[in-house]
Design an enzyme around this catalytic site. Structure first.
Site: not given
Ligand code: NI
Length: 190
Positions: A49, A54, A102-103, A144-145, A148
């Site tokens: 995701g 991000q 996470c990226l 999670h998304e 963010h």
């Molecule tokens: Ni993430």
């Protein structure tokens, strides 16, 4: 389309709250191009995701897709989903431990509790209202998304004593996690 630069842990934008997109703007070329770029960026980096914060943009957009993902080989598949102005509501009090990465947090995984079942309201990329129920690891990915977009990262919710590099996770934690996810999938029949 373009691959966007991903903000890493420590960049203040990851701690800011994203603004809703007025529904009348969703169809604009600018928003549609941004969504395409987010999808391309998520796929380029094998993310499950990606949220707009991000990629340095404070708008409430997130994309989710889990196919055959080398970073998350144990995760159940989720078709490409574009979430605009999402709102997550937990269903019941049950939580489940899960490992996340996470990226924006390179080479780190951690274990944390997520609601086992959620309801999610959002607009899709055509501006259509969606109201869905998600369970298990998929519910965790949605949480999670959406976190963010509220400036929250998985490291805030994880027990720091569980932190592991991806290499060490593969060596020491993955097998047990895959067993537990398999059991959970059977229990939830999802
Ligand atoms: Ni993430």
């Amino acid at each position: 389309m373009a691959i966007l630069k991903v903000a890493r842990l420590g960049h203040p934008i990851l701690r800011q709250v994203a603004e809703p997109i007025p529904p009348s703007e969703i169809g604009s070329p600018e928003v549609q191009r941004f969504i395409d770029d987010m999808v391309e960026t998520m796929r380029e980096y094998d993310g499950a995701g990606l949220a707009a914060n991000q990629v340095h943009t404070l708008r409430q957009v997130a994309v989710i897709e889990v196919l055959a993902n080398p970073r998350y080989a144990d995760a159940p598949p989720v078709p490409l989903t574009v979430l605009i102005n999402p709102v997550v509501t937990p269903l019941g009090d049950e939580t489940e431990d899960g490992w996340e990465g996470c990226l924006s947090v390179p080479d780190l995984r951690g274990s944390l509790q997520r609601h086992l079942a959620i309801r999610v309201h959002y607009l899709d990329r055509h501006g259509e209202e969606c109201d869905e129920i998600k369970r298990g690891l998929t519910a965790g990915t949605y949480q999670h998304e959406v976190d963010h977009l509220d400036g929250v990262l998985f490291v805030d919710r994880a027990d720091p004593r569980t932190f592991a590099t991806w290499e060490q996770f593969d060596r020491h934690q993955r097998d047990e996690f895959v067993r537990r996810v398999t059991r959970l999938k059977e229990e939830l029949r999802w």
